[in-house]
Motif scaffolding. Sequence first.
Motif, mmCIF file in Angstrom:
data_model
loop_
_atom_site.group_PDB
_atom_site.id
_atom_site.type_symbol
_atom_site.label_atom_id
_atom_site.label_comp_id
_atom_site.label_asym_id
_atom_site.label_seq_id
_atom_site.Cartn_x
_atom_site.Cartn_y
_atom_site.Cartn_z
ATOM 1 N N THR A 264 -11.134 19.950 22.283
ATOM 2 C CA THR A 264 -12.413 19.561 21.681
ATOM 3 C C THR A 264 -12.689 18.069 21.857
ATOM 4 O OG1 THR A 264 -11.363 19.019 19.599
ATOM 5 C CG2 THR A 264 -12.150 21.284 19.839
ATOM 6 N N GLY A 265 -11.629 17.309 22.107
ATOM 7 C CA GLY A 265 -11.763 15.853 22.228
ATOM 8 C C GLY A 265 -11.854 15.168 20.873
ATOM 9 N N GLY A 266 -11.774 15.944 19.785
ATOM 10 C CA GLY A 266 -11.919 15.361 18.439
ATOM 11 C C GLY A 266 -10.573 15.043 17.794
ATOM 12 N N ARG A 267 -10.658 14.303 16.681
ATOM 13 C CA ARG A 267 -9.429 13.934 15.970
ATOM 14 C C ARG A 267 -9.177 14.882 14.807
ATOM 15 N NH1 ARG A 267 -10.483 8.048 16.800
ATOM 16 N NH2 ARG A 267 -12.110 8.387 15.236
ATOM 17 N N LEU A 268 -7.895 15.174 14.624
ATOM 18 C CA LEU A 268 -7.468 16.074 13.555
ATOM 19 C C LEU A 268 -6.380 15.356 12.763
ATOM 20 C CD1 LEU A 268 -7.196 18.955 12.269
ATOM 21 C CD2 LEU A 268 -5.604 19.492 14.142
ATOM 22 N N GLY A 269 -6.591 15.254 11.447
ATOM 23 C CA GLY A 269 -5.609 14.563 10.604
ATOM 24 C C GLY A 269 -4.826 15.545 9.743
ATOM 25 N N PHE A 270 -3.634 15.130 9.365
ATOM 26 C CA PHE A 270 -2.819 15.934 8.445
ATOM 27 C C PHE A 270 -2.398 15.049 7.283
ATOM 28 C CE2 PHE A 270 -2.146 17.894 12.602
ATOM 29 C CZ PHE A 270 -2.337 19.241 12.314
ATOM 30 N N ILE A 271 -2.619 15.508 6.068
ATOM 31 C CA ILE A 271 -2.113 14.810 4.881
ATOM 32 C C ILE A 271 -1.086 15.730 4.242
ATOM 33 C CG2 ILE A 271 -2.674 13.751 2.664
ATOM 34 C CD1 ILE A 271 -5.374 13.018 3.664
ATOM 35 N N THR A 272 0.159 15.291 4.307
ATOM 36 C CA THR A 272 1.269 16.192 3.970
ATOM 37 C C THR A 272 2.165 15.619 2.875
ATOM 38 O OG1 THR A 272 2.533 15.115 5.710
ATOM 39 C CG2 THR A 272 1.386 17.135 6.318
ATOM 40 N N PRO A 273 1.674 15.554 1.653
ATOM 41 C CA PRO A 273 2.486 14.972 0.590
ATOM 42 C C PRO A 273 3.750 15.756 0.297
ATOM 43 C CG PRO A 273 0.547 16.038 -0.314
ATOM 44 C CD PRO A 273 0.374 16.019 1.159
ATOM 45 N N LEU A 274 3.742 17.070 0.536
ATOM 46 C CA LEU A 274 4.922 17.854 0.192
ATOM 47 C C LEU A 274 5.921 17.974 1.330
ATOM 48 C CD1 LEU A 274 2.568 19.084 -1.861
ATOM 49 C CD2 LEU A 274 4.476 20.528 -2.449
ATOM 50 N N THR A 275 5.415 18.201 2.542
ATOM 51 C CA THR A 275 6.375 18.401 3.627
ATOM 52 C C THR A 275 6.782 17.092 4.294
ATOM 53 O OG1 THR A 275 4.532 18.852 5.117
ATOM 54 C CG2 THR A 275 5.682 20.745 4.204
ATOM 55 N N HIS A 276 5.978 16.060 4.139
ATOM 56 C CA HIS A 276 6.344 14.775 4.732
ATOM 57 C C HIS A 276 5.936 13.673 3.791
ATOM 58 C CE1 HIS A 276 5.648 11.172 7.226
ATOM 59 N NE2 HIS A 276 6.790 11.549 7.728
ATOM 60 N N ASN A 277 6.871 12.843 3.418
ATOM 61 C CA ASN A 277 6.599 11.784 2.482
ATOM 62 C C ASN A 277 5.950 10.604 3.193
ATOM 63 O OD1 ASN A 277 7.013 10.201 0.125
ATOM 64 N ND2 ASN A 277 8.556 11.743 -0.378
ATOM 65 N N PHE A 278 4.782 10.174 2.687
ATOM 66 C CA PHE A 278 4.102 9.066 3.372
ATOM 67 C C PHE A 278 4.102 7.795 2.527
ATOM 68 C CE2 PHE A 278 0.622 12.020 1.863
ATOM 69 C CZ PHE A 278 0.372 11.346 0.679
ATOM 70 N N CYS A 279 5.085 7.677 1.661
ATOM 71 C CA CYS A 279 5.043 6.601 0.678
ATOM 72 C C CYS A 279 5.408 5.216 1.234
ATOM 73 C CB CYS A 279 5.978 6.923 -0.483
ATOM 74 S SG CYS A 279 5.597 8.508 -1.248
ATOM 75 N N GLU A 280 6.218 5.180 2.306
ATOM 76 C CA GLU A 280 6.699 3.870 2.804
ATOM 77 C C GLU A 280 5.551 2.915 3.055
ATOM 78 O OE1 GLU A 280 6.847 6.325 5.810
ATOM 79 O OE2 GLU A 280 7.556 7.415 4.049
ATOM 80 N N SER A 281 4.437 3.474 3.567
ATOM 81 C CA SER A 281 3.331 2.597 3.943
ATOM 82 C C SER A 281 2.222 2.626 2.898
ATOM 83 C CB SER A 281 2.801 3.043 5.295
ATOM 84 O OG SER A 281 2.391 4.396 5.187
ATOM 85 N N CYS A 282 2.531 3.047 1.677
ATOM 86 C CA CYS A 282 1.476 3.202 0.669
ATOM 87 C C CYS A 282 0.884 1.848 0.255
ATOM 88 C CB CYS A 282 2.003 3.936 -0.564
ATOM 89 S SG CYS A 282 0.698 4.162 -1.790
ATOM 90 N N ASN A 283 -0.403 1.698 0.493
ATOM 91 C CA ASN A 283 -1.116 0.456 0.158
ATOM 92 C C ASN A 283 -2.133 0.706 -0.948
ATOM 93 O OD1 ASN A 283 -2.831 2.138 1.551
ATOM 94 N ND2 ASN A 283 -3.653 0.567 2.896
ATOM 95 N N ARG A 284 -1.999 1.843 -1.640
ATOM 96 C CA ARG A 284 -3.069 2.301 -2.519
ATOM 97 C C ARG A 284 -2.683 2.294 -3.995
ATOM 98 N NH1 ARG A 284 -2.516 5.231 1.695
ATOM 99 N NH2 ARG A 284 -0.990 6.654 0.835
ATOM 100 N N VAL A 285 -3.705 2.075 -4.823
ATOM 101 C CA VAL A 285 -3.594 2.399 -6.243
ATOM 102 C C VAL A 285 -4.894 3.086 -6.655
ATOM 103 C CG1 VAL A 285 -1.919 0.620 -6.933
ATOM 104 C CG2 VAL A 285 -4.360 0.059 -6.923
ATOM 105 N N ARG A 286 -4.848 3.753 -7.806
ATOM 106 C CA ARG A 286 -6.009 4.527 -8.251
ATOM 107 C C ARG A 286 -6.378 4.175 -9.666
ATOM 108 N NH1 ARG A 286 -3.390 7.972 -4.543
ATOM 109 N NH2 ARG A 286 -4.885 9.360 -3.533
ATOM 110 N N VAL A 287 -7.673 4.096 -9.923
ATOM 111 C CA VAL A 287 -8.137 3.865 -11.289
ATOM 112 C C VAL A 287 -9.006 5.042 -11.703
ATOM 113 C CG1 VAL A 287 -9.371 2.336 -12.860
ATOM 114 C CG2 VAL A 287 -8.224 1.378 -10.911
ATOM 115 N N THR A 288 -8.797 5.529 -12.909
ATOM 116 C CA THR A 288 -9.635 6.622 -13.408
ATOM 117 C C THR A 288 -10.907 6.041 -14.038
ATOM 118 O OG1 THR A 288 -8.804 6.605 -15.661
ATOM 119 C CG2 THR A 288 -7.520 7.861 -14.053
ATOM 120 N N CYS A 289 -11.820 6.922 -14.407
ATOM 121 C CA CYS A 289 -13.083 6.453 -14.994
ATOM 122 C C CYS A 289 -12.896 5.908 -16.404
ATOM 123 C CB CYS A 289 -14.124 7.568 -14.969
ATOM 124 S SG CYS A 289 -13.615 9.024 -15.887
#
Length: 355
Positions: A264-289
Amino acid sequence: MDEATPGSTTINRAPPREFGAADRTLLVDPFGRDISYLRVSVTDRCDFRCVYCMAENMAFLPKADVLSLEELDRLCSAFVARGVRKLRLTGGEPLVRRGIMTLVGSLSRHLRTGALDELTLTTNGSQLTKYAQELKDHGVRRLNVSLDTLDPDKFRAITRWGSLDQVLTGIDAAQAAGLKVKINVVALKGVNDGELPQLIEWAHGRGMDLTVIEVMPLGEIGEGRLDQYLPLSMVRARLEERFTLEDVDYRTGGPARYVRVAETGGRLGFITPLTHNFCESCNRVRVTCTGTLYMCLGQEDAADLRKPLRASEGNDLLFAAIDEAIARKPKGHDFIIDRRHKRPALARHMSVTGG
Ligand code: SAM
């Protein structure tokens, strides 16, 4: 928390003009990760009730607990002053918050001054027909739209209350306004896994990237998680029977890992919190309302920013509370679907923390 000593480091950079020189320190956590990405849930309310996200009868927060638009602006701006370069508004459904465009318009000043690289939203798309052009006019360039199926009946079953037509019209409006749209699909076993190739072809055919997300064990939803959970390793293997997936380096500052689909020539992403840990590069924090800061999506530890925000007009207390919290950002999370008790790993719903 283990080997490193907690304590946030500081680096100098120019803050937005409305903040003083004393505020020009970046947020770096105990593991040396720059905190440059803030996700803000602007409301816990939503016009959909997706089966993996919310129970049908959710109790929502009293208004007094929820930060006003002015308070949300002040909070976001404080993070921008401390080096946040990417701001994502989410929810609940961010576009059902009354006055949301006032907040977007006011935050867009940080894009104009160059303090912020990106202001973006994650939305279910239901209100895009109304707001797409205004978002574009305020400097929003990209949107994530959550869409798990192209089958109208299945769409209604997943969202309980949503209309596929309304979302598709919203996506049309976003693209017509010149917004770049990425489609987020939660992989649900036996529900939409068979449809993923069509979704990919549809999205790529319209020039949109698509990201598949593993269902995360967040919140009581009144249905078994195990019934929904589908490891993305399996999804990828199945897609590889049909498509040629080529690894690419592309990153958007989020947790997705991308491949290019040769056909297709398009990009496909995978977000895999359970099967692959992506925490090493975590630059995020979250605020609730309500102004609760979660340093990690997958951990319960949190800091109350509403109290310091409301305690004074100055930002000293707020900055101190943010510093203290970042100094406690954990190394990572460990989502486990509790197979014996069939309980969520965290009681909090995704609609509280924001996806
Ligand atoms: N209402 C907006 C939307 O639909 O995108 C923003 C909030 S929603 C909570 C953000 C994202 O989180 C959506 O893509 C949704 O599918 C995803 N999500 C919600 N609950 C989830 C769960 N338990 N596991 C994985 N993704 C989830």
